[in-house]
Write a protein that holds these residues in place. Structure first.
Motif, mmCIF file in Angstrom:
data_model
loop_
_atom_site.group_PDB
_atom_site.id
_atom_site.type_symbol
_atom_site.label_atom_id
_atom_site.label_comp_id
_atom_site.label_asym_id
_atom_site.label_seq_id
_atom_site.Cartn_x
_atom_site.Cartn_y
_atom_site.Cartn_z
ATOM 1 N N THR A 152 36.750 -26.565 -59.835
ATOM 2 C CA THR A 152 37.078 -24.834 -59.470
ATOM 3 C C THR A 152 35.507 -24.300 -59.076
ATOM 4 O O THR A 152 34.854 -24.658 -59.496
ATOM 5 N N HIS A 153 35.777 -23.528 -57.927
ATOM 6 C CA HIS A 153 34.809 -22.839 -57.579
ATOM 7 C C HIS A 153 34.879 -21.376 -57.918
ATOM 8 O O HIS A 153 35.884 -20.694 -57.284
ATOM 9 N N VAL A 154 33.929 -20.749 -58.670
ATOM 10 C CA VAL A 154 33.978 -19.597 -59.082
ATOM 11 C C VAL A 154 33.387 -18.774 -58.288
ATOM 12 O O VAL A 154 32.169 -18.558 -57.941
ATOM 13 N N GLY A 155 34.113 -17.790 -57.354
ATOM 14 C CA GLY A 155 33.722 -16.717 -56.477
ATOM 15 C C GLY A 155 34.034 -17.615 -55.115
ATOM 16 O O GLY A 155 34.019 -18.720 -55.033
ATOM 17 N N GLY A 156 34.026 -16.404 -54.050
ATOM 18 C CA GLY A 156 34.272 -17.160 -52.899
ATOM 19 C C GLY A 156 35.075 -15.965 -52.033
ATOM 20 O O GLY A 156 35.756 -14.995 -52.452
ATOM 21 N N THR A 157 34.884 -15.806 -50.641
ATOM 22 C CA THR A 157 35.485 -14.876 -49.928
ATOM 23 C C THR A 157 36.725 -15.260 -49.330
ATOM 24 O O THR A 157 36.555 -16.484 -48.711
ATOM 25 N N TYR A 158 37.612 -14.393 -49.322
ATOM 26 C CA TYR A 158 38.924 -14.903 -48.864
ATOM 27 C C TYR A 158 39.451 -14.085 -47.710
ATOM 28 O O TYR A 158 39.159 -12.922 -47.398
ATOM 29 N N LEU A 159 39.628 -14.770 -46.415
ATOM 30 C CA LEU A 159 40.030 -14.074 -45.098
ATOM 31 C C LEU A 159 41.424 -14.126 -45.191
ATOM 32 O O LEU A 159 42.068 -15.243 -45.270
#
Length: 289
Positions: A152-159
């Motif tokens: 799991t990657h906590v945080g990230g920008t969704y396009l």
């Protein structure tokens, strides 16, 4: 203070949630049109659950044809207090491999032509989208994803792209240059409309593919996505059940619960009665003050 009613919006691959007790499919009318499907309403322990398959049972509805306003409106009408969206996404970052989950904390909206607000002429509002997800719910979702065995990657920008076609290579590389981490077709305007409805929102992106930016690798297609969906969906169901079973009995208040207090701008004597009637569920609390 009060109890939780968690709305689960199930994306590609997550068309049901096992373990909901005393459940039934409930049809709810909306002044914004027809939602994607009926909602499955029941309980997991002390938590009331409202499950909505985003694309309808059988995956009947394309991203561009989703009536997101109706979907959010019926969740609000059914008493939902918080929304967890589970979505299949492509990866724009090497480390976010297929099978991993990303808990999105930012969005870039590249959709076009989709109604993105409940408000408009006759009742104007401007909600803040600086921080588009609920940090409390996102943290709970991250813990649940890890407990379900997902990297799991906590945080990230969704396009958020329009679709329904996948990206060109030029677009995929452009989005990477912007610092985007994952790409999908449904996160917007869903997050915007949830905010306007004063619903704390979190999004779990289940990575199925690397889009088309990787050199020397086949571009994403439906077969690639479907091959990964089953594994992702199993983890997603475990994530949802872990989250629901570990929520505290009392739901703490969120600033998002009252965000319209700082968003409505149209003077009371200039408000359109017809639009106000349509807003009875999503904005009734703020409009009655």
């Amino acid at each position: 203070m009060g109890g939780w009613t968690i709305g689960i919006i199930g994306g590609s691959g997550l068309y049901d949630v096992e373990g909901i007790e005393d459940g039934e499919w409930i049809s709810t009318e909306s002044p914004w049109g027809k939602p994607s499907d009926d909602c499955f309403v029941g309980w997991v322990g002390h938590v009331r659950v409202v499950f909505l398959p985003r694309h309808g049972r059988g995956h009947r509805i394309s991203p561009s044809d989703l009536n997101v306003r109706a979907n959010i409106d019926v969740l609000k009408r059914l008493g939902v207090t918080d929304v967890l969206a589970v979505s299949s996404v492509g990866s724009l970052a090497e480390e976010r491999a297929p099978g991993t989950f990303t808990i999105a904390d930012q969005f870039i909206d590249r959709t076009k032509g989709r109604p993105s607000s409940f408000f408009g002429a006759g009742m104007v509002a401007h909600v803040s989208m600086a921080d588009p997800v609920c940090p409390r719910l996102s943290a709970l979702a991250a813990d649940a994803a890890k407990a379900a065995g997902a990297t799991t990657h906590v945080g990230g920008t969704y396009l958020a792209m329009e679709g329904p076609q996948f990206s060109t290579r030029a677009e995929s590389n452009l989005y990477r240059s912007w610092g985007c981490d994952i790409i999908g077709m449904t996160g917007m305007p869903e997050a915007k409309l949830a905010r306007e409805a004063e619903l704390p929102y979190a999004l779990v992106g289940m990575v199925t593919d690397y889009d088309c930016w990787r050199e020397g690798e086949e571009a994403v297609d439906v077969a690639t996505v479907i091959a990964q969906l089953g594994t992702n969906a199993d983890k997603a169901r475990k994530l949802v059940m872990h989250l629901l079973r570990n929520l505290p009995e009392e739901r703490p208040a969120s600033p998002i619960d009252t965000c319209l207090d700082y968003a409505l701008i149209t003077a009371p004597n200039a408000r359109d009665p017809h639009l106000l009637r349509k807003l009875d569920a999503v904005a009734g609390r703020a409009l009655s003050n």
